[in-house]
Design a protein around this motif. Structure first.
Motif, PDB file in Angstrom:
ATOM      1  N   PRO A 163       0.145   3.778  -3.172  1.00  0.00           N
ATOM      2  CA  PRO A 163      -1.146   4.489  -3.109  1.00  0.00           C
ATOM      3  C   PRO A 163      -1.205   5.495  -1.959  1.00  0.00           C
ATOM      4  O   PRO A 163      -1.785   6.576  -2.116  1.00  0.00           O
ATOM      5  N   PHE A 219       0.785  -1.243   0.000  1.00  0.00           N
ATOM      6  CA  PHE A 219       0.000   0.000   0.000  1.00  0.00           C
ATOM      7  C   PHE A 219       0.812   1.286   0.000  1.00  0.00           C
ATOM      8  O   PHE A 219       0.237   2.370  -0.063  1.00  0.00           O
ATOM      9  N   GLY A 239       0.638   8.470  -2.959  1.00  0.00           N
ATOM     10  CA  GLY A 239       0.020   9.121  -4.119  1.00  0.00           C
ATOM     11  C   GLY A 239       0.959   9.276  -5.295  1.00  0.00           C
ATOM     12  O   GLY A 239       0.874  10.275  -6.030  1.00  0.00           O
ATOM     13  N   ASP A 299       3.063   7.249  -8.720  1.00  0.00           N
ATOM     14  CA  ASP A 299       2.959   6.145  -9.673  1.00  0.00           C
ATOM     15  C   ASP A 299       4.169   5.219  -9.546  1.00  0.00           C
ATOM     16  O   ASP A 299       5.309   5.668  -9.695  1.00  0.00           O
TER      17      ASP A 299
END
Length: 398
Positions: free
Chosen positions: A373, A370, A376, A378
């Protein structure tokens, strides 16, 4: 050629005790072989010195130790339902043989070898499933009546063995098949020296042992059944892989140009996620808040070092607080419920050690799953750009 007779028993059945006595009286063997090793016989009949808490902590095999305790607890609870102490039928065989002045042979493999090979041969997924099944069994044993006569039914025994084989093929190989072969080896060796041999074994071993006795040429070599399982040190390999992966991840973020703020956030989340989950699992084990705080404080570091474990530190603090004493190992074995077992300081210390490590491991998995994500960013772009920039820098240096 020796005459060999097998007696199948349930380890917590009064009926089995009576059948053993009747078989010795009727068969009049020259020797009686019992499914015990000398260490277990001593544990059943004598007061044995318990390892100190420090010896247990230094051993480090917290998961294996918990499995052993829970298995013993389940067998004790079944024995309590029937009013028969586990191993009574083996002790009855020994007592009856000695009453008739017959020699006794311990024909089972050393329990330490069996447990070592059982745990060592199981894969990670098998161990997870097995521990889950044990936890379920704790609830089932406390709430259900046990039908020993049904347990002794050979069709039921065979079905149970097959289910266990599907559930854990490697574990079944070490716990059942290997011991079938070992027991058969020992019985045949007794048969080479005595004319009439009575072997008292658990009902689950009857078919396997008899198959080997009928076809001795199919027996695996005896040394292969007692050798230490020397697989790859997966814990160290996975720990090293985590360290390398984390370093590469941080390096990729640092050289990708996303900024110092993102890099620091990635480092902070590593501390928070691994620490929080390790602390939560320590509390779930009934650990003291100081033990949980210790697990939180060291998890970020121990998860990057394959030679360290958060559970060791949490357990050391727990031991200082709970102060386990001599005699608590017997209390664990004699506990009537799992809740009662959890209240014993020694059990609590080992439980904290095991669950703190589990929490830390889950934290590592959660982080790598996680983190992008959460930040935030890529994944593909950061990794591609980061490694490309690192490669350019190395080329410029050389």
């Amino acid at each position: 050629m020796a005459e060999i007779r097998l007696v199948g028993t349930a380890h917590v059945s009064q009926k089995s005790v009576e059948e053993v006595r009747a078989a010795i009286e009727e068969f009049q063997p020259d020797i009686v072989g019992v499914e015990l090793d000398r260490g277990r016989y001593i544990a059943l009949t004598e007061e044995v010195a318990e390892p100190s808490v420090m010896e247990i902590l230094k051993g480090g095999n917290f998961g294996q130790l918990l499995v052993q305790w829970v298995l013993t607890f389940i067998q004790q609870r079944i024995g309590a339902e029937t009013g028969v102490k586990p191993g009574s039928e083996m002790l009855a065989a020994i007592e009856e043989a000695r009453t008739h002045q017959k020699p006794v042979a311990f024909i089972d493999r050393d329990i330490r070898i069996t447990l070592g090979r059982f745990w060592g041969k199981m894969g990670i997924w098998e161990k997870i499933k097995f521990i889950g099944a044990l936890m379920y069994s704790l609830v089932s044993v406390e709430g259900e009546k046990v039908d020993i006569d049904e347990l002794m039914n050979q069709d039921v025994v065979s079905a149970a063995m097959e289910e266990f084989r599907k559930f854990s093929p490697r574990g079944a190989g070490a716990l059942i098949d290997e011991r079938d072969a070992y027991l058969a080896h020992q019985i045949l060796m007794l048969g080479s020296r005595y004319e009439r041999v009575l072997a008292v074994v658990g009902a689950g071993h009857i078919q396997g042992v008899q198959r080997y006795l009928d076809a001795p040429e199919t027996l695996p070599p005896l040394p292969s059944l007692t050798a230490e399982v020397k697989g790859l040190p997966w814990a160290k390999i996975l720990g090293s892989a985590v360290t390398v992966l984390f370093i590469l991840l941080i390096a990729a973020i640092a050289f990708s140009g996303v900024g110092l703020e993102v890099l620091l956030a990635a480092l902070l989340y590593w501390v928070l996620i691994t620490g929080a989950l390790s602390a939560v699992f320590t509390l779930l084990a009934g650990g003291h808040p100081l033990s949980a705080a210790t697990a939180f404080g060291v998890s970020w570091m121990t998860s990057l070092n394959p030679l360290l474990a958060a559970g060791w530190f949490a357990a050391a603090v727990e031991a200082k607080i709970r102060k386990p004493t001599v005699g608590e190992l017997q209390q664990i074995i004699a506990a009537e419920t799992f809740s009662e077992m959890r209240k014993i300081p020694l059990f609590r210390v080992v439980f904290v050690a095991a669950l703190a490590n589990v929490g830390c491991t889950i934290g590592v998995i959660a982080y790598f799953t996680f983190i992008f994500p959460i930040l935030g960013i890529d994944l593909t772009e950061v990794v591609t750009t980061g490694f490309s920039n690192m490669l350019q820098m190395l080329q410029s240096l050389f």
